[in-house]
Design a protein around this motif. Structure first.
Motif, PDB file in Angstrom:
ATOM      1  N   ALA A  84      94.674   3.412  30.244  1.00 22.01           N
ATOM      2  CA  ALA A  84      94.124   2.599  29.161  1.00 22.01           C
ATOM      3  C   ALA A  84      94.138   3.358  27.830  1.00 22.01           C
ATOM      4  CB  ALA A  84      92.714   2.157  29.517  1.00 22.01           C
ATOM      5  N   GLY A  85      94.024   4.665  27.858  1.00 21.42           N
ATOM      6  CA  GLY A  85      94.060   5.448  26.631  1.00 21.42           C
ATOM      7  C   GLY A  85      95.442   5.726  26.106  1.00 21.42           C
ATOM      8  N   GLY A  86      96.465   5.273  26.827  1.00 22.74           N
ATOM      9  CA  GLY A  86      97.837   5.469  26.394  1.00 22.74           C
ATOM     10  C   GLY A  86      98.578   6.564  27.130  1.00 22.74           C
ATOM     11  N   GLY A  87      97.868   7.370  27.898  1.00 20.82           N
ATOM     12  CA  GLY A  87      98.531   8.440  28.643  1.00 20.82           C
ATOM     13  C   GLY A  87      99.412   7.907  29.760  1.00 20.82           C
ATOM     14  N   ARG A  88     100.502   8.635  30.036  1.00 23.53           N
ATOM     15  CA  ARG A  88     101.454   8.224  31.073  1.00 23.53           C
ATOM     16  C   ARG A  88     101.491   9.261  32.193  1.00 23.53           C
ATOM     17  NH1 ARG A  88     104.441   8.078  26.660  1.00 23.53           N
ATOM     18  NH2 ARG A  88     105.947   9.581  27.486  1.00 23.53           N
ATOM     19  N   LEU A  89     101.482   8.764  33.410  1.00 17.47           N
ATOM     20  CA  LEU A  89     101.624   9.615  34.588  1.00 17.47           C
ATOM     21  C   LEU A  89     102.986   9.339  35.210  1.00 17.47           C
ATOM     22  CD1 LEU A  89      98.123   9.169  36.312  1.00 17.47           C
ATOM     23  CD2 LEU A  89      98.760  10.717  34.459  1.00 17.47           C
ATOM     24  N   HIS A  90     103.857  10.337  35.198  1.00 19.06           N
ATOM     25  CA  HIS A  90     105.162  10.208  35.841  1.00 19.06           C
ATOM     26  C   HIS A  90     105.009  10.640  37.299  1.00 19.06           C
ATOM     27  CE1 HIS A  90     107.177   9.250  32.132  1.00 19.06           C
ATOM     28  NE2 HIS A  90     106.719  10.347  31.549  1.00 19.06           N
ATOM     29  N   VAL A 143     104.026   9.619  46.343  1.00 22.36           N
ATOM     30  CA  VAL A 143     103.299   9.178  45.158  1.00 22.36           C
ATOM     31  C   VAL A 143     101.791   9.329  45.341  1.00 22.36           C
ATOM     32  CG1 VAL A 143     102.776   7.169  43.717  1.00 22.36           C
ATOM     33  CG2 VAL A 143     105.129   7.634  44.414  1.00 22.36           C
ATOM     34  N   ASP A 144     101.264   8.876  46.462  1.00 25.04           N
ATOM     35  CA  ASP A 144      99.822   8.975  46.690  1.00 25.04           C
ATOM     36  C   ASP A 144      99.375  10.429  46.727  1.00 25.04           C
ATOM     37  OD1 ASP A 144      99.546   6.216  46.822  1.00 25.04           O
ATOM     38  OD2 ASP A 144      99.857   6.151  48.987  1.00 25.04           O
ATOM     39  N   ALA A 145     100.138  11.285  47.385  1.00 28.69           N
ATOM     40  CA  ALA A 145      99.778  12.708  47.476  1.00 28.69           C
ATOM     41  C   ALA A 145      99.821  13.366  46.102  1.00 28.69           C
ATOM     42  CB  ALA A 145     100.717  13.425  48.443  1.00 28.69           C
ATOM     43  N   ARG A 198      89.751  15.103  24.035  1.00 25.87           N
ATOM     44  CA  ARG A 198      91.209  15.044  24.002  1.00 25.87           C
ATOM     45  C   ARG A 198      91.708  13.933  24.933  1.00 25.87           C
ATOM     46  NH1 ARG A 198      93.644  20.915  24.903  1.00 25.87           N
ATOM     47  NH2 ARG A 198      95.343  20.149  23.574  1.00 25.87           N
ATOM     48  N   GLU A 199      92.749  13.269  24.476  1.00 28.83           N
ATOM     49  CA  GLU A 199      93.345  12.185  25.257  1.00 28.83           C
ATOM     50  C   GLU A 199      94.669  12.658  25.851  1.00 28.83           C
ATOM     51  OE1 GLU A 199      92.330   9.251  26.084  1.00 28.83           O
ATOM     52  OE2 GLU A 199      90.606   8.874  24.783  1.00 28.83           O
ATOM     53  N   LEU A 200      94.878  12.310  27.098  1.00 22.33           N
ATOM     54  CA  LEU A 200      96.114  12.668  27.771  1.00 22.33           C
ATOM     55  C   LEU A 200      97.291  11.905  27.175  1.00 22.33           C
ATOM     56  CD1 LEU A 200      97.448  14.131  30.245  1.00 22.33           C
ATOM     57  CD2 LEU A 200      97.029  12.006  31.508  1.00 22.33           C
ATOM     58  N   ALA A 201      98.389  12.604  26.938  1.00 26.09           N
ATOM     59  CA  ALA A 201      99.615  11.948  26.487  1.00 26.09           C
ATOM     60  C   ALA A 201     100.561  11.736  27.664  1.00 26.09           C
ATOM     61  CB  ALA A 201     100.300  12.778  25.403  1.00 26.09           C
ATOM     62  N   VAL A 202     100.897  12.803  28.370  1.00 29.02           N
ATOM     63  CA  VAL A 202     101.828  12.716  29.500  1.00 29.02           C
ATOM     64  C   VAL A 202     101.392  13.702  30.576  1.00 29.02           C
ATOM     65  CG1 VAL A 202     104.205  12.977  30.301  1.00 29.02           C
ATOM     66  CG2 VAL A 202     103.758  12.066  28.012  1.00 29.02           C
ATOM     67  N   ALA A 203     101.443  13.240  31.809  1.00 31.26           N
ATOM     68  CA  ALA A 203     101.281  14.121  32.955  1.00 31.26           C
ATOM     69  C   ALA A 203     102.481  13.920  33.866  1.00 31.26           C
ATOM     70  CB  ALA A 203      99.982  13.824  33.695  1.00 31.26           C
ATOM     71  N   ASP A 204     103.253  14.968  34.035  1.00 34.82           N
ATOM     72  CA  ASP A 204     104.427  14.904  34.912  1.00 34.82           C
ATOM     73  C   ASP A 204     104.028  15.476  36.266  1.00 34.82           C
ATOM     74  OD1 ASP A 204     106.845  14.991  36.191  1.00 34.82           O
ATOM     75  OD2 ASP A 204     107.963  15.756  34.473  1.00 34.82           O
ATOM     76  N   LEU A 205     103.916  14.596  37.246  1.00 38.81           N
ATOM     77  CA  LEU A 205     103.429  14.990  38.566  1.00 38.81           C
ATOM     78  C   LEU A 205     104.556  15.265  39.551  1.00 38.81           C
ATOM     79  CD1 LEU A 205     100.504  12.396  39.009  1.00 38.81           C
ATOM     80  CD2 LEU A 205     100.627  14.431  37.563  1.00 38.81           C
ATOM     81  N   TYR A 237     106.449  17.830  40.003  1.00 40.02           N
ATOM     82  CA  TYR A 237     106.661  19.202  40.442  1.00 40.02           C
ATOM     83  C   TYR A 237     106.186  19.361  41.890  1.00 40.02           C
ATOM     84  CZ  TYR A 237     107.426  20.290  35.515  1.00 40.02           C
ATOM     85  OH  TYR A 237     107.918  20.326  34.241  1.00 40.02           O
ATOM     86  N   PRO A 238     106.842  20.254  42.661  1.00 37.94           N
ATOM     87  CA  PRO A 238     106.482  20.370  44.080  1.00 37.94           C
ATOM     88  C   PRO A 238     105.081  20.930  44.322  1.00 37.94           C
ATOM     89  CG  PRO A 238     108.111  22.030  43.454  1.00 37.94           C
ATOM     90  CD  PRO A 238     108.016  21.081  42.315  1.00 37.94           C
ATOM     91  N   ASP A 239     104.600  21.793  43.427  1.00 40.70           N
ATOM     92  CA  ASP A 239     103.318  22.454  43.682  1.00 40.70           C
ATOM     93  C   ASP A 239     102.331  22.317  42.521  1.00 40.70           C
ATOM     94  OD1 ASP A 239     104.088  23.534  46.237  1.00 40.70           O
ATOM     95  OD2 ASP A 239     105.356  24.937  45.126  1.00 40.70           O
ATOM     96  N   GLY A 240     102.561  21.386  41.624  1.00 38.94           N
ATOM     97  CA  GLY A 240     101.655  21.243  40.495  1.00 38.94           C
ATOM     98  C   GLY A 240     102.105  20.131  39.578  1.00 38.94           C
ATOM     99  N   PHE A 241     101.730  20.211  38.309  1.00 39.73           N
ATOM    100  CA  PHE A 241     102.111  19.202  37.336  1.00 39.73           C
ATOM    101  C   PHE A 241     102.026  19.800  35.935  1.00 39.73           C
ATOM    102  CE2 PHE A 241      97.662  18.627  38.549  1.00 39.73           C
ATOM    103  CZ  PHE A 241      97.013  18.782  37.328  1.00 39.73           C
ATOM    104  N   ALA A 242     102.621  19.100  34.994  1.00 41.67           N
ATOM    105  CA  ALA A 242     102.605  19.530  33.594  1.00 41.67           C
ATOM    106  C   ALA A 242     101.849  18.500  32.768  1.00 41.67           C
ATOM    107  CB  ALA A 242     104.026  19.695  33.070  1.00 41.67           C
ATOM    108  N   LEU A 243     101.000  19.007  31.847  1.00 42.48           N
ATOM    109  CA  LEU A 243     100.208  18.128  30.999  1.00 42.48           C
ATOM    110  C   LEU A 243     100.595  18.305  29.543  1.00 42.48           C
ATOM    111  CD1 LEU A 243      96.550  18.538  32.354  1.00 42.48           C
ATOM    112  CD2 LEU A 243      98.189  16.756  32.906  1.00 42.48           C
ATOM    113  N   ARG A 244     100.509  17.204  28.797  1.00 43.24           N
ATOM    114  CA  ARG A 244     100.610  17.278  27.338  1.00 43.24           C
ATOM    115  C   ARG A 244      99.560  16.356  26.761  1.00 43.24           C
ATOM    116  NH1 ARG A 244     103.500  14.463  23.561  1.00 43.24           N
ATOM    117  NH2 ARG A 244     104.839  13.462  25.115  1.00 43.24           N
ATOM    118  N   TRP A 245      98.828  16.848  25.747  1.00 43.07           N
ATOM    119  CA  TRP A 245      97.759  16.080  25.122  1.00 43.07           C
ATOM    120  C   TRP A 245      98.256  15.341  23.898  1.00 43.07           C
ATOM    121  CZ3 TRP A 245      93.891  15.926  28.387  1.00 43.07           C
ATOM    122  CH2 TRP A 245      93.702  17.026  29.264  1.00 43.07           C
TER     123      TRP A 245
END
Length: 223
Positions: A170-176, A182-184, A202-209, A211-219
């Protein structure tokens, strides 16, 4: 708007023998009830044109039912003869739970329909390739349930041609979310999100999920 009744004048006797013979039990009235808030009298008049000829006994109730069900908002219709001179048409309307693709709505059973104009409704936006409506709706429900654990509100979900998922908040952030696990992946993100204590306002801009062992965030306040 249950109980609303609309009368449509009928001159059924003009239908037999080119207007020369008045039918037995002429059809004089048509009444509507059920869920009519999204329907207009003009639309009902138009779809019933040519279907109200003849008398009460000879009118084609199945053709009338099909005609009313051709209207976008109508899910099912029942048509009953009411002696001695009327028809009663009961309408069950579609109840949308999501916006689907470009200019369509979707029901809880993943039935897609296209009213025109499309109403302004506060519903999630779902999109996917042809034939994927049920799958996308099911996935959206599962992801929304997972997100109940954190203060993140889902707003839209898209499945692209490569079968990869993107969830928008709802805040505009995207989860890839990618294609697999996907559920895991979302569960791992939620578990980590609950440990983040320094995000402030801070509002989330992008979360790239993906990655095999983590994720990357951008605000959103980052370049």
């Amino acid at each position: 708007m249950a109980g609303f009744v609309m009368a449509i004048a009928v001159s059924a006797y003009h239908a037999l023998d080119r207007g020369l013979v008045r039918p037995l039990l002429p059809l004089e009235r048509v009444g509507f009830d059920g869920e009519l808030s999204r329907l207009h009298e003009s639309d009902l008049r138009e779809v019933l044109t040519g279907h109200l000829t003849g008398g009460l006994l000879s009118v084609d109730v199945e053709a009338i039912r099909a005609a009313v069900e051709s209207l976008p908002w109508v899910a099912t219709t029942t048509v009953r003869r009411v002696w001695p001179d009327a028809l009663r048409i009961t309408v069950d309307a579609h109840e949308p739970v999501a916006i689907w693709g470009n200019g369509a709505l979707m029901t809880a059973d993943a039935v897609v329909f296209r009213p025109s104009p499309l109403p302004d409704l506060a519903l999630p936006d779902l999109a996917g390739p042809p034939g994927s409506a049920e799958r996308v709706l099911e996935r959206y429900r599962a992801l929304a349930e997972q997100l109940e654990a954190v203060p993140l509100q889902p707003a839209s979900l898209a499945l692209n041609e490569r079968r990869a998922w993107t969830l928008t908040l709802a805040g505009g952030g995207r989860l890839h979310l990618g294609r697999d696990s996907v559920d895991a992946r979302l569960a791992r993100f939620i578990a980590a999100w609950m440990e983040i204590t320094d995000t402030g306002a801070r509002e989330l801009a992008v979360a790239d999920l993906r990655y095999p062992d983590g994720f990357a965030l951008r605000w959103q306040d980052e370049d």
